[in-house]
Write a protein that holds these residues in place. Sequence first.
Motif, PDB file in Angstrom:
ATOM      1  N   ASP A 117       0.739   0.404  -4.573  1.00  0.00           N
ATOM      2  CA  ASP A 117      -0.613   0.652  -5.085  1.00  0.00           C
ATOM      3  C   ASP A 117      -1.426   0.433  -3.960  1.00  0.00           C
ATOM      4  O   ASP A 117      -1.426  -0.688  -3.442  1.00  0.00           O
ATOM      5  CB  ASP A 117      -0.775  -0.329  -6.077  1.00  0.00           C
ATOM      6  CG  ASP A 117      -1.869   0.082  -7.218  1.00  0.00           C
ATOM      7  OD1 ASP A 117      -2.829   0.541  -6.691  1.00  0.00           O
ATOM      8  OD2 ASP A 117      -1.745  -0.093  -8.416  1.00  0.00           O
ATOM      9  N   ASP A 118      -2.662   0.971  -3.730  1.00  0.00           N
ATOM     10  CA  ASP A 118      -3.529   0.777  -2.793  1.00  0.00           C
ATOM     11  C   ASP A 118      -4.764  -0.129  -3.311  1.00  0.00           C
ATOM     12  O   ASP A 118      -5.495  -0.590  -2.706  1.00  0.00           O
ATOM     13  CB  ASP A 118      -4.201   2.299  -2.397  1.00  0.00           C
ATOM     14  CG  ASP A 118      -3.341   2.908  -1.442  1.00  0.00           C
ATOM     15  OD1 ASP A 118      -2.606   2.322  -0.715  1.00  0.00           O
ATOM     16  OD2 ASP A 118      -3.402   4.201  -1.449  1.00  0.00           O
ATOM     17  N   ARG A 119      -4.786  -0.567  -4.581  1.00  0.00           N
ATOM     18  CA  ARG A 119      -5.595  -1.418  -5.023  1.00  0.00           C
ATOM     19  C   ARG A 119      -5.240  -2.688  -4.804  1.00  0.00           C
ATOM     20  O   ARG A 119      -3.991  -3.036  -4.484  1.00  0.00           O
ATOM     21  CB  ARG A 119      -6.128  -1.414  -6.688  1.00  0.00           C
ATOM     22  CG  ARG A 119      -4.679  -1.710  -7.549  1.00  0.00           C
ATOM     23  CD  ARG A 119      -4.699  -1.544  -8.881  1.00  0.00           C
ATOM     24  NE  ARG A 119      -3.602  -1.808  -9.564  1.00  0.00           N
ATOM     25  CZ  ARG A 119      -3.358  -3.262 -10.102  1.00  0.00           C
ATOM     26  NH1 ARG A 119      -4.375  -4.003 -10.123  1.00  0.00           N
ATOM     27  NH2 ARG A 119      -2.257  -3.407 -10.800  1.00  0.00           N
ATOM     28  N   PHE A 120      -6.084  -3.901  -4.899  1.00  0.00           N
ATOM     29  CA  PHE A 120      -5.844  -4.899  -4.293  1.00  0.00           C
ATOM     30  C   PHE A 120      -5.346  -5.810  -5.611  1.00  0.00           C
ATOM     31  O   PHE A 120      -6.099  -6.224  -6.348  1.00  0.00           O
ATOM     32  CB  PHE A 120      -6.908  -5.669  -3.816  1.00  0.00           C
ATOM     33  CG  PHE A 120      -7.456  -5.161  -2.250  1.00  0.00           C
ATOM     34  CD1 PHE A 120      -6.861  -5.884  -1.157  1.00  0.00           C
ATOM     35  CD2 PHE A 120      -8.182  -4.277  -2.043  1.00  0.00           C
ATOM     36  CE1 PHE A 120      -6.850  -5.366   0.075  1.00  0.00           C
ATOM     37  CE2 PHE A 120      -8.650  -3.629  -0.992  1.00  0.00           C
ATOM     38  CZ  PHE A 120      -7.862  -4.257   0.186  1.00  0.00           C
ATOM     39  N   VAL A 121      -3.933  -5.797  -5.870  1.00  0.00           N
ATOM     40  CA  VAL A 121      -3.551  -6.511  -6.929  1.00  0.00           C
ATOM     41  C   VAL A 121      -3.761  -7.900  -6.953  1.00  0.00           C
ATOM     42  O   VAL A 121      -4.061  -8.439  -5.773  1.00  0.00           O
ATOM     43  CB  VAL A 121      -2.003  -5.972  -7.182  1.00  0.00           C
ATOM     44  CG1 VAL A 121      -1.708  -4.711  -7.195  1.00  0.00           C
ATOM     45  CG2 VAL A 121      -1.199  -6.790  -5.825  1.00  0.00           C
ATOM     46  N   ASN A 157     -11.606   2.969   0.126  1.00  0.00           N
ATOM     47  CA  ASN A 157     -11.462   1.431  -0.266  1.00  0.00           C
ATOM     48  C   ASN A 157     -11.750   0.782   0.788  1.00  0.00           C
ATOM     49  O   ASN A 157     -11.992  -0.509   0.851  1.00  0.00           O
ATOM     50  CB  ASN A 157      -9.814   1.303  -0.461  1.00  0.00           C
ATOM     51  CG  ASN A 157      -9.362   1.749  -1.989  1.00  0.00           C
ATOM     52  OD1 ASN A 157     -10.194   2.228  -2.583  1.00  0.00           O
ATOM     53  ND2 ASN A 157      -8.282   1.415  -2.097  1.00  0.00           N
ATOM     54  N   ARG A 158     -12.452   1.338   2.040  1.00  0.00           N
ATOM     55  CA  ARG A 158     -13.059   0.451   2.874  1.00  0.00           C
ATOM     56  C   ARG A 158     -14.606   1.015   3.036  1.00  0.00           C
ATOM     57  O   ARG A 158     -14.837   2.098   2.372  1.00  0.00           O
ATOM     58  CB  ARG A 158     -12.661   0.494   4.284  1.00  0.00           C
ATOM     59  CG  ARG A 158     -11.131   0.072   4.366  1.00  0.00           C
ATOM     60  CD  ARG A 158     -10.554   0.145   5.885  1.00  0.00           C
ATOM     61  NE  ARG A 158     -11.280  -0.944   6.993  1.00  0.00           N
ATOM     62  CZ  ARG A 158     -11.589  -0.343   7.847  1.00  0.00           C
ATOM     63  NH1 ARG A 158     -11.411   0.862   8.290  1.00  0.00           N
ATOM     64  NH2 ARG A 158     -12.167  -1.538   8.589  1.00  0.00           N
ATOM     65  N   PRO A 213       0.742  -1.266  -0.244  1.00  0.00           N
ATOM     66  CA  PRO A 213       0.170  -0.039  -0.031  1.00  0.00           C
ATOM     67  C   PRO A 213       0.896   1.191  -0.171  1.00  0.00           C
ATOM     68  O   PRO A 213       1.942   1.299   0.687  1.00  0.00           O
ATOM     69  CB  PRO A 213      -0.759  -0.172   1.287  1.00  0.00           C
ATOM     70  CG  PRO A 213      -0.135  -1.206   2.022  1.00  0.00           C
ATOM     71  CD  PRO A 213       0.650  -1.964   1.361  1.00  0.00           C
ATOM     72  N   VAL A 214       0.248   2.209  -0.442  1.00  0.00           N
ATOM     73  CA  VAL A 214       1.168   3.404  -0.776  1.00  0.00           C
ATOM     74  C   VAL A 214       1.512   4.301   0.583  1.00  0.00           C
ATOM     75  O   VAL A 214       2.807   4.502   0.743  1.00  0.00           O
ATOM     76  CB  VAL A 214       0.367   4.504  -1.751  1.00  0.00           C
ATOM     77  CG1 VAL A 214       1.014   5.966  -1.707  1.00  0.00           C
ATOM     78  CG2 VAL A 214      -0.036   4.076  -3.178  1.00  0.00           C
ATOM     79  N   ASN A 219      -6.232   7.363   0.300  1.00  0.00           N
ATOM     80  CA  ASN A 219      -4.874   7.205   0.767  1.00  0.00           C
ATOM     81  C   ASN A 219      -4.950   7.811   2.156  1.00  0.00           C
ATOM     82  O   ASN A 219      -5.349   8.745   2.744  1.00  0.00           O
ATOM     83  CB  ASN A 219      -4.035   8.254  -0.001  1.00  0.00           C
ATOM     84  CG  ASN A 219      -2.643   8.326   0.232  1.00  0.00           C
ATOM     85  OD1 ASN A 219      -2.310   8.943   1.098  1.00  0.00           O
ATOM     86  ND2 ASN A 219      -1.726   7.168  -0.404  1.00  0.00           N
ATOM     87  N   GLY A 220      -4.285   7.069   2.922  1.00  0.00           N
ATOM     88  CA  GLY A 220      -4.361   7.319   4.258  1.00  0.00           C
ATOM     89  C   GLY A 220      -3.484   8.485   4.702  1.00  0.00           C
ATOM     90  O   GLY A 220      -3.632   9.061   5.773  1.00  0.00           O
TER      91      GLY A 220
END
Length: 308
Positions: A128-132, A194-195, A99-100, A220-221
């Motif tokens: 990348d914050d997406r779930f690869v 993303n949650r 995660p970024v 993004n956190g």
Amino acid sequence: MMKLDGVTVFVAVAEAGSISEAARRIGLAKSVVSERLAELERVLGAKLVQRTTRKLALTEDGFAFLGHARTILREVEEASAQLSERRGSLSGPLRIAGPVGFGVAHLGRALSAFLAAHPGIDLSLDLDDRFVDVAADGYDAVIRHGAIRDNRLIARRLCATRRVLVAAPGYLAAHGTPRSLDELEQASAVHYTNRNSDWRFTAADGARVIRPRAKLRVNNGLVMRDAVLAGIGIAMLPSFFVHEKLADGRLVRIDIGIEPEGAELYIAYPPNRSASAKLTVLIEWLRRSFGDPPYWEAGLPARAERKS
């Protein structure tokens, strides 16, 4: 004779979906990738990739060869890793995703120290914050905070982490400090997109859930943390994003007497890629680097008493 570099290029192209992206991933010029792919097709006597002006797709022969090509590369890498182990050293490529926000805040420094200790390893890190898709995208492993959604992966726990409710002192001075779930639900919130927008808490009688009004949603956190610092609202953030701001007083931890639901940090890899010596050493390195409980929670107050 089929050359290994041609097989490497083909797998990279198949996983990346384009020659230009494959070239970027493996650090070669686009023209070199095209030449090696063309040479492999000549040696095999088969068209592996269908090129059009808009996209690249595998042919039927390409799909048939891809599994064999991955096996070839995996066996070569495992053989190389075993020889490195026998010599007491680790070497070769290692590609991971993470995660970024966590990568910027903590993972980068841990990996830099890892590479200094193991200079023979060539590491690629994609944030990348997406779930690869770990296997399809060509990664050896992925680091994730929270549940691993893909049950095809083998997940290894790195450490437990806490989520904390935080706000800027200015926001609390203007709007008051929530002291209960009901008061917290009326606050302006900064949510992670993303949650889901639920805030979950661990109580003696089970999970408690509230849905505060979102003032800002962002994926993004670190941006969430900056929005909270600017007084936009309250956020529930992992402790690894806010520990320094809590220590210097720029953020305040909100204690409503019930603890936000925690999470765990994992590293996961496909079951058909048994953990290589490099990956095994990396996992243990990260565990020691972060600690359990992790170093970023050293200054946090004790957990709140649970209320029913």
